[in-house]
Design an enzyme around this catalytic site. Structure first.
Site, PDB file in Angstrom:
ATOM      1  N   ASN A   1     -10.601  -2.748  -6.228  1.00 32.47           N
ATOM      2  CA  ASN A   1      -9.793  -1.837  -7.058  1.00 32.47           C
ATOM      3  C   ASN A   1     -10.461  -1.504  -8.396  1.00 32.47           C
ATOM      4  O   ASN A   1     -10.057  -0.557  -9.078  1.00 32.47           O
ATOM      5  CB  ASN A   1      -8.383  -2.397  -7.301  1.00 32.47           C
ATOM      6  CG  ASN A   1      -7.474  -2.303  -6.084  1.00 32.47           C
ATOM      7  OD1 ASN A   1      -6.552  -3.086  -5.909  1.00 32.47           O
ATOM      8  ND2 ASN A   1      -7.729  -1.330  -5.206  1.00 32.47           N
TER       9      ASN A   1
ATOM     10  N   ASP B   1       0.831  -1.210   0.000  1.00 24.99           N
ATOM     11  CA  ASP B   1       0.000   0.000   0.000  1.00 24.99           C
ATOM     12  C   ASP B   1       0.863   1.257   0.000  1.00 24.99           C
ATOM     13  O   ASP B   1       1.981   1.250   0.523  1.00 24.99           O
ATOM     14  CB  ASP B   1      -0.902  -0.029   1.252  1.00 24.99           C
ATOM     15  CG  ASP B   1      -2.092   0.907   1.108  1.00 24.99           C
ATOM     16  OD1 ASP B   1      -2.294   1.483   0.018  1.00 24.99           O
ATOM     17  OD2 ASP B   1      -2.819   1.074   2.106  1.00 24.99           O
ATOM     18  N   GLY B   2       0.335   2.329  -0.563  1.00 33.14           N
ATOM     19  CA  GLY B   2       1.007   3.626  -0.477  1.00 33.14           C
ATOM     20  C   GLY B   2       1.662   4.106  -1.764  1.00 33.14           C
ATOM     21  O   GLY B   2       2.363   5.119  -1.749  1.00 33.14           O
ATOM     22  N   ASN B   3       1.409   3.412  -2.863  1.00 31.52           N
ATOM     23  CA  ASN B   3       2.008   3.851  -4.143  1.00 31.52           C
ATOM     24  C   ASN B   3       1.534   5.255  -4.521  1.00 31.52           C
ATOM     25  O   ASN B   3       2.317   6.099  -4.943  1.00 31.52           O
ATOM     26  CB  ASN B   3       1.609   2.905  -5.286  1.00 31.52           C
ATOM     27  CG  ASN B   3       2.207   1.521  -5.137  1.00 31.52           C
ATOM     28  OD1 ASN B   3       3.089   1.313  -4.320  1.00 31.52           O
ATOM     29  ND2 ASN B   3       1.720   0.575  -5.921  1.00 31.52           N
ATOM     30  N   GLY B   4       0.222   5.471  -4.358  1.00 26.99           N
ATOM     31  CA  GLY B   4      -0.362   6.766  -4.743  1.00 26.99           C
ATOM     32  C   GLY B   4       0.199   7.893  -3.886  1.00 26.99           C
ATOM     33  O   GLY B   4       0.577   8.958  -4.393  1.00 26.99           O
ATOM     34  N   ARG B   5       0.284   7.661  -2.563  1.00 23.47           N
ATOM     35  CA  ARG B   5       0.806   8.693  -1.660  1.00 23.47           C
ATOM     36  C   ARG B   5       2.289   8.968  -1.934  1.00 23.47           C
ATOM     37  O   ARG B   5       2.742  10.103  -1.889  1.00 23.47           O
ATOM     38  CB  ARG B   5       0.604   8.262  -0.195  1.00 23.47           C
ATOM     39  CG  ARG B   5      -0.761   8.685   0.327  1.00 23.47           C
ATOM     40  CD  ARG B   5      -1.122   7.935   1.572  1.00 23.47           C
ATOM     41  NE  ARG B   5      -1.480   6.552   1.267  1.00 23.47           N
ATOM     42  CZ  ARG B   5      -1.615   5.593   2.176  1.00 23.47           C
ATOM     43  NH1 ARG B   5      -1.403   5.862   3.446  1.00 23.47           N
ATOM     44  NH2 ARG B   5      -1.974   4.388   1.809  1.00 23.47           N
TER      45      ARG B   5
ATOM     46  N   GLU C   1       0.735 -13.601  12.072  1.00 24.95           N
ATOM     47  CA  GLU C   1       1.209 -12.406  12.777  1.00 24.95           C
ATOM     48  C   GLU C   1       1.145 -11.231  11.803  1.00 24.95           C
ATOM     49  O   GLU C   1       1.377 -11.411  10.600  1.00 24.95           O
ATOM     50  CB  GLU C   1       2.663 -12.619  13.236  1.00 24.95           C
ATOM     51  CG  GLU C   1       2.842 -13.763  14.215  1.00 24.95           C
ATOM     52  CD  GLU C   1       2.183 -13.489  15.557  1.00 24.95           C
ATOM     53  OE1 GLU C   1       2.161 -12.327  15.995  1.00 24.95           O
ATOM     54  OE2 GLU C   1       1.680 -14.450  16.179  1.00 24.95           O
TER      55      GLU C   1
ATOM     56  N   ARG D   1      -5.627  -2.133   8.497  1.00 23.68           N
ATOM     57  CA  ARG D   1      -6.834  -2.780   7.940  1.00 23.68           C
ATOM     58  C   ARG D   1      -6.429  -4.049   7.222  1.00 23.68           C
ATOM     59  O   ARG D   1      -5.327  -4.153   6.705  1.00 23.68           O
ATOM     60  CB  ARG D   1      -7.492  -1.861   6.899  1.00 23.68           C
ATOM     61  CG  ARG D   1      -8.286  -0.728   7.425  1.00 23.68           C
ATOM     62  CD  ARG D   1      -9.133  -0.144   6.293  1.00 23.68           C
ATOM     63  NE  ARG D   1      -8.328   0.477   5.262  1.00 23.68           N
ATOM     64  CZ  ARG D   1      -7.852   1.728   5.301  1.00 23.68           C
ATOM     65  NH1 ARG D   1      -8.115   2.486   6.348  1.00 23.68           N
ATOM     66  NH2 ARG D   1      -7.138   2.212   4.311  1.00 23.68           N
TER      67      ARG D   1
HETATM   68  C1  FPP Z   1      -1.799   0.227  -3.374  1.00 24.39           C
HETATM   69  O1  FPP Z   1      -1.366   1.565  -3.445  1.00 24.39           O
HETATM   70  C2  FPP Z   1      -1.300  -0.566  -4.488  1.00 24.39           C
HETATM   71  C3  FPP Z   1      -2.074  -1.168  -5.424  1.00 24.39           C
HETATM   72  C4  FPP Z   1      -3.529  -1.125  -5.410  1.00 24.39           C
HETATM   73  C5  FPP Z   1      -1.483  -1.922  -6.550  1.00 24.39           C
HETATM   74  C6  FPP Z   1      -0.199  -2.618  -6.283  1.00 24.39           C
HETATM   75  C7  FPP Z   1       0.535  -2.683  -7.563  1.00 24.39           C
HETATM   76  C8  FPP Z   1       1.880  -2.669  -7.732  1.00 24.39           C
HETATM   77  C9  FPP Z   1       2.818  -2.698  -6.609  1.00 24.39           C
HETATM   78  C10 FPP Z   1       2.517  -2.588  -9.090  1.00 24.39           C
HETATM   79  C11 FPP Z   1       2.323  -3.743 -10.027  1.00 24.39           C
HETATM   80  C12 FPP Z   1       2.236  -5.081  -9.399  1.00 24.39           C
HETATM   81  C13 FPP Z   1       3.016  -6.158  -9.729  1.00 24.39           C
HETATM   82  C14 FPP Z   1       2.784  -7.457  -9.070  1.00 24.39           C
HETATM   83  C15 FPP Z   1       4.100  -6.071 -10.712  1.00 24.39           C
HETATM   84  P1  FPP Z   1      -2.457   2.716  -3.547  1.00 24.39           P
HETATM   85  O2  FPP Z   1      -2.607   3.063  -4.981  1.00 24.39           O
HETATM   86  O3  FPP Z   1      -3.709   2.296  -2.865  1.00 24.39           O
HETATM   87  O4  FPP Z   1      -1.745   3.863  -2.757  1.00 24.39           O
HETATM   88  P2  FPP Z   1      -2.442   4.990  -1.882  1.00 24.39           P
HETATM   89  O5  FPP Z   1      -3.193   4.306  -0.782  1.00 24.39           O
HETATM   90  O6  FPP Z   1      -1.289   5.781  -1.378  1.00 24.39           O
HETATM   91  O7  FPP Z   1      -3.336   5.773  -2.796  1.00 24.39           O
END
Ligand code: FPP
Length: 239
Positions: A67, A19-23, A206, A193
């Site tokens: 998603n 989690d946290g890619n967007g942030r 765990e 969560r």
């Molecule tokens: C959550 O961050 C991340 C996801 C919903 C997608 C995960 C995908 C990847 C790591 C990239 C591709 C995957 C693979 C297996 C190559 P978020 O977008 O919810 O972040 P945020 O909560 O900060 O908005």
């Protein structure tokens, strides 16, 4: 670095809510999709580290049933990132003897991505050293209701008897049949969560939550999580 031997092999199955890619992207003034691209690089690093730390099963929550509510442009990027990731890493999976598995509603994955997925699944199906399990179009409730439907069908057609339905038998109807339950579940970005992830399988796992955002997750975070796991006393409801 602490003694590798102390933590190596302690966690057999690691599950991660990435989690946290967007942030991460927002903090850098970038588009959300840039965060996903960086997140895909972290995925590659974690696969390598899994070998180093004796993690045999690595389950990654890559796309949930929820998603689909994201903008279609973001979904398109996520699905093409996945395809690109598989094309770039198929050789590595073969060389590292890692088997690829997908859990979730595979039929909902767009055809172009599904085709590549299926070919990597076929190419790695006999691999034994480790398993990379991608949760795609996955939801724990969907998995359980899907299993209930299959169990009901098998009762109807006489394959099984109602009185024989127990936890072991039910587990064999889940997408994760043949995979041991996770020992440890890591969630990045500080959210406490479970988000519909492995609802049945995480019963006795765990949990380890870190504020680190997924694109920044690195070896030191993983080592901290493994060390923390090593110090937990797992009682499974006993004393
Ligand atoms: C959550 O961050 C991340 C996801 C919903 C997608 C995960 C995908 C990847 C790591 C990239 C591709 C995957 C693979 C297996 C190559 P978020 O977008 O919810 O972040 P945020 O909560 O900060 O908005």
């Amino acid at each position: 670095m602490d003694n590798l031997a102390d933590i190596k092999g302690a966690v057999k199955h690691l599950a991660i809510i990435m989690d946290g890619n967007g942030r991460w992207a927002k903090l850098k003034g970038l588009k959300r999709t840039e965060g996903h691209k960086e997140g895909a690089k972290t995925v590659r690093k974690i696969i390598d580290l899994s070998g180093k730390y004796g993690i045999k099963y690595l389950t990654l929550y890559a796309f949930s049933t929820e998603n689909w509510r994201r903008p279609s442009s973001e979904i398109t990027v996520l699905m093409s990132l996945l395809k690109e990731f598989l094309e770039l890493n198929r050789r590595t999976l073969i060389e590292k003897d890692v088997k690829l598995k997908v859990i979730g509603k595979k039929e909902d994955i767009p055809a172009v991505t599904r085709t590549v997925l299926q070919s990597v699944i076929n190419e790695t199906k006999n691999n034994k050293s480790g398993q990379l399990i991608l949760a795609l179009c996955y939801g724990g409730r969907e998995e359980i209701t899907h299993a209930v439907r299959e169990v009901a069908e098998d009762v109807k057609n006489g394959k099984i008897k109602t009185k024989n339905i127990d936890e072991k038998l039910f587990s064999s109807y889940l997408y994760t049949s043949e995979i041991p339950d996770p020992d440890l579940m890591i969630r990045t970005s500080g959210e406490f969560r479970i988000s519909n992830f492995l609802l049945w399988q995480l019963s006795y796992s765990e949990f380890w939550i870190t504020d680190t955002l997924w694109p920044d997750f690195d070896e030191s975070d993983l080592v901290e999580a493994l060390k923390s796991f090593k110090n937990r006393k797992r009682r499974y409801g006993g004393v």
